[in-house]
Design an enzyme around this catalytic site. Sequence first.
Site, PDB file in Angstrom:
ATOM      1  N   HIS A 122      12.554  62.838  21.235  1.00 37.35           N
ATOM      2  CA  HIS A 122      10.991  63.409  21.344  1.00 37.35           C
ATOM      3  C   HIS A 122      11.043  64.877  21.594  1.00 37.35           C
ATOM      4  O   HIS A 122       9.957  65.287  21.753  1.00 37.35           O
ATOM      5  CB  HIS A 122      10.319  62.224  22.341  1.00 37.35           C
ATOM      6  CG  HIS A 122      10.385  61.073  22.325  1.00 37.35           C
ATOM      7  ND1 HIS A 122       9.822  60.558  20.938  1.00 37.35           N
ATOM      8  CD2 HIS A 122      10.531  59.807  22.846  1.00 37.35           C
ATOM      9  CE1 HIS A 122       9.849  59.111  21.135  1.00 37.35           C
ATOM     10  NE2 HIS A 122      10.253  58.870  22.093  1.00 37.35           N
ATOM     11  N   ASP A 164      15.203  53.820  16.953  1.00 41.81           N
ATOM     12  CA  ASP A 164      14.576  53.651  18.102  1.00 41.81           C
ATOM     13  C   ASP A 164      13.265  53.179  17.873  1.00 41.81           C
ATOM     14  O   ASP A 164      12.503  53.367  17.004  1.00 41.81           O
ATOM     15  CB  ASP A 164      14.730  55.003  18.769  1.00 41.81           C
ATOM     16  CG  ASP A 164      14.099  54.955  20.326  1.00 41.81           C
ATOM     17  OD1 ASP A 164      14.858  54.860  21.288  1.00 41.81           O
ATOM     18  OD2 ASP A 164      12.795  54.688  20.395  1.00 41.81           O
ATOM     19  N   HIS A 166      10.468  53.990  18.867  1.00 39.38           N
ATOM     20  CA  HIS A 166       9.559  55.034  18.793  1.00 39.38           C
ATOM     21  C   HIS A 166       9.947  56.042  17.930  1.00 39.38           C
ATOM     22  O   HIS A 166      11.180  56.267  17.499  1.00 39.38           O
ATOM     23  CB  HIS A 166       9.610  55.572  20.180  1.00 39.38           C
ATOM     24  CG  HIS A 166       9.091  54.830  21.369  1.00 39.38           C
ATOM     25  ND1 HIS A 166      10.023  54.160  22.256  1.00 39.38           N
ATOM     26  CD2 HIS A 166       7.910  54.189  22.039  1.00 39.38           C
ATOM     27  CE1 HIS A 166       9.368  53.389  23.105  1.00 39.38           C
ATOM     28  NE2 HIS A 166       8.115  53.512  23.113  1.00 39.38           N
ATOM     29  N   ASP A 251      15.341  49.805  22.040  1.00 37.42           N
ATOM     30  CA  ASP A 251      14.132  49.180  22.847  1.00 37.42           C
ATOM     31  C   ASP A 251      13.448  48.501  21.818  1.00 37.42           C
ATOM     32  O   ASP A 251      12.499  47.937  22.617  1.00 37.42           O
ATOM     33  CB  ASP A 251      13.373  50.439  23.497  1.00 37.42           C
ATOM     34  CG  ASP A 251      13.288  51.780  22.552  1.00 37.42           C
ATOM     35  OD1 ASP A 251      13.968  51.629  21.208  1.00 37.42           O
ATOM     36  OD2 ASP A 251      12.512  52.689  22.870  1.00 37.42           O
TER      37      ASP A 251
HETATM   38 ZN   LIG Z   1      12.168  54.410  22.197  1.00 36.15          ZN
END
Ligand SMILES: [Zn+2]
Length: 335
Positions: A122, A164, A166, A251
């Site tokens: 991120h 991932d 996200h 995740d």
């Molecule tokens: Zn994540």
Amino acid sequence: MIGEIYYSRKFLQHKPENYHPENPGRLWILISVIRELRLDDRILEPMPVDESFVKRIHDPTYVEFVKRAVEEGRRYLDPDTYVCPGTWEAALTALGASKLATLAALRYGGLNMALVRPPGHHAGRRGKAMGASTLGFCIFNNIAAAVLALKDEGLEKIVVVDFDAHHGNGTQEIFWHDPDVIHIDLHERDIYPWTGYESEIGGGLAKGSKINIPMPHYSNDSDYIFAWNEIVIPILEEVTPEIVLVSAGFDGFKGDGLTTLKLTEKFFSYAGASLRRYPLGMIFEGGYNVGLKKGFPAFVKGYEEKEARDDGQPSYETLKIVEEVKDILSPWWSF
Ligand SMILES: [Zn+2]
């Protein structure tokens, strides 16, 4: 074949004051899995990168901002992302580990891992990326260090696969204008960082090099395996990269806690098995609980010993999204 594993106790020195999902315990779980797999003799201590290397990934102002925040004893960079006295050294060592695991993959082949914290995908060039509200627990972008390591070795086309849960908005932003970095990202749609839609395909001459697959809420193994087979595998076959970089977050595992995805060992094992023909540089991103205990070993074992076998039907929503992604990217890829 499992190659080198880069891990350091320095990563444990990046720690929150109070409860936080991104804490040193995540790496204790990964290391206990490594021991169970009897791979602990592959663990090597990484060297940190120097500051000038970090400034090739991030804007110098952001690097100085992080450094000062740590020196001044600040506790948070934003409501999600903490810092502490151990953060600076941990973050520089995480970049070093990512670089070394990647170079090991390039030289010797096999699955090479950077089991690092703080995570990175991120973190954009100036910190928060593409309008995200926070850094999402990340400090510096580890997978970008892996990409630069390959560029420094003279590789021309570099492929990053980010599974991932996200979207890897930081990675996307850093390489947005770079046509030589093919970034394929599967993630849950409409959650933090609220980016990663089908229409985000890269800028200028890099159009078509950023491939986003925003999966529906509650997607399961069949949905993910379908998207993987329809988009990830064909792109890899078209590019035929010398090595694949993976932003590996676990995740999306059912019950891991931060998302609604319902993946199990089946998807992670499938992903590992389908990548076994490539040398891999695996950079650890998210995963907070059961995903680390079950998803991570499934990926490693998949790469090592399994044949990729797919079955099951994707949902109608997944079919629609996959068709949409292929349609948007068809000018650049022969789906
Ligand atoms: Zn994540």
